[in-house]
Design a protein around this motif. Sequence first.
Motif, PDB file in Angstrom:
ATOM      1  N   SER A 321       0.832  -1.209   0.000  1.00 44.98           N
ATOM      2  CA  SER A 321       0.000   0.000   0.000  1.00 44.98           C
ATOM      3  C   SER A 321       0.868   1.263   0.000  1.00 44.98           C
ATOM      4  N   SER A 322       1.951   1.228   0.807  1.00 45.42           N
ATOM      5  CA  SER A 322       2.864   2.383   0.854  1.00 45.42           C
ATOM      6  C   SER A 322       3.533   2.605  -0.496  1.00 45.42           C
ATOM      7  N   ARG A 323       3.948   1.497  -1.138  1.00 45.32           N
ATOM      8  CA  ARG A 323       4.603   1.596  -2.441  1.00 45.32           C
ATOM      9  C   ARG A 323       3.655   2.178  -3.481  1.00 45.32           C
ATOM     10  N   MET A 324       2.406   1.696  -3.495  1.00 50.26           N
ATOM     11  CA  MET A 324       1.431   2.201  -4.448  1.00 50.26           C
ATOM     12  C   MET A 324       1.127   3.683  -4.196  1.00 50.26           C
ATOM     13  N   SER A 325       1.128   4.049  -2.891  1.00 41.79           N
ATOM     14  CA  SER A 325       0.883   5.462  -2.563  1.00 41.79           C
ATOM     15  C   SER A 325       2.015   6.341  -3.085  1.00 41.79           C
ATOM     16  N   ARG A 326       3.280   5.884  -2.949  1.00 40.37           N
ATOM     17  CA  ARG A 326       4.413   6.654  -3.458  1.00 40.37           C
ATOM     18  C   ARG A 326       4.353   6.780  -4.978  1.00 40.37           C
ATOM     19  N   ILE A 327       4.013   5.687  -5.638  1.00 41.23           N
ATOM     20  CA  ILE A 327       3.913   5.714  -7.107  1.00 41.23           C
ATOM     21  C   ILE A 327       2.815   6.690  -7.544  1.00 41.23           C
ATOM     22  N   LYS A 328       1.701   6.667  -6.807  1.00 40.66           N
ATOM     23  CA  LYS A 328       0.603   7.560  -7.148  1.00 40.66           C
ATOM     24  C   LYS A 328       1.017   9.026  -6.987  1.00 40.66           C
ATOM     25  N   ASN A 329       1.740   9.329  -5.889  1.00 42.51           N
ATOM     26  CA  ASN A 329       2.216  10.699  -5.667  1.00 42.51           C
ATOM     27  C   ASN A 329       3.175  11.148  -6.768  1.00 42.51           C
ATOM     28  N   LEU A 330       4.073  10.202  -7.159  1.00 42.94           N
ATOM     29  CA  LEU A 330       5.027  10.529  -8.225  1.00 42.94           C
ATOM     30  C   LEU A 330       4.298  10.806  -9.531  1.00 42.94           C
ATOM     31  N   LEU A 331       3.287   9.967  -9.835  1.00 38.25           N
ATOM     32  CA  LEU A 331       2.526  10.171 -11.065  1.00 38.25           C
ATOM     33  C   LEU A 331       1.802  11.524 -11.043  1.00 38.25           C
ATOM     34  N   GLN A 332       1.255  11.846  -9.867  1.00 36.80           N
ATOM     35  CA  GLN A 332       0.594  13.152  -9.765  1.00 36.80           C
ATOM     36  C   GLN A 332       1.574  14.311  -9.988  1.00 36.80           C
TER      37      GLN A 332
END
Length: 356
Positions: A321-332
Amino acid sequence: MRFTTDELSAVQYELRDDEVVVYFYQDGKSIMGAPIKRCVAELKVVLVEISFYAKQHLQKKPPLLECGVNIVDGHVDKFLIPTERRRTAGNGSIAVKYYDVTKAISEDEVEPYERVGIRLPTGVFTYAFFECQYLARAEDPRRGALFLINPAMIVVQQTMTNSQKKEFQTFGGSKVLYFDVLDEPNLQERDQEMKLCRIRRDEQKKRYEEADKKWEEEMEQRLVSKAVEDAAKPKQSKKAKQKARQAAKNGKPAAQEVEFAGEVKTEAEAEDLAEQERLHKQRQAEKRAKVEEELKLVREAEAHRKKLEAAEAKRAAEAESSRMSRIKNLLQKVQSSMSRSEASQGLTEGYPASST
């Protein structure tokens, strides 16, 4: 490969402290042609896993011809040993009670097998072992000497020796037994007879319960009467009791005989057997407690393992979940940066070029 009592030639017992090892032999020939006995199977019976009664009969080393043996691929599937208990069928036939010592036997278990002598429709005399329940259901009191038996229900079968056949050769002999093979026409008739047997059994059970209740009431009355008589008796002084004990000691009465496990024994022998039985049951209880403790440890280890697996799965889920959250922030951030870049480029293209 399968062996039964008929194919074997001898059985040998080795008595140890905690177990009995049984060796089964078959006649054979060596390479040179000399006759030899070869061991086809071996059975270890742990004494603490069987009842004290079964242990006593196993230690008597029953001969092969009185036992029922079934060996499959070197493994002893059944080893039926006789007990001293038996019952008489409608025509006087004797059904001997048997134990299967390859299975663990509890103290309160009745003998699960019976051996009877039967004459097959072909005229061959043989011994056949059945489960007690089936043989009891197969009795047909209306026909007297007749049993209705399905040969598929025979557990172990062995032919009789010539000396054994003498008791089974004529109708009305002390142990003669006949049967009809069950087939489709008489199955319905047999069902009706079994229903009648169940009704008679229920009636008999009811009579036994009434007799037990009457006996309990009479016993209670006797105990009350005895208590009243004891209360009415004058109490003896210590000196009188001491004199009575001294007189009994000087008289040296003969050892009284008591009945223990169906056999008449002296008090000393009965006490010794009772002590052996108590120790045997104590060892059984210790073994059961040990098994329960081992099962408890296994269950605790399994619960701990599942708890660790659940914690590990939770950590993995949180990390994912933390990894997906970081990826989502980077994409944003990337999308926001690209949007600003496109906006600035559009503004630059909108201004006219300056003249020099």
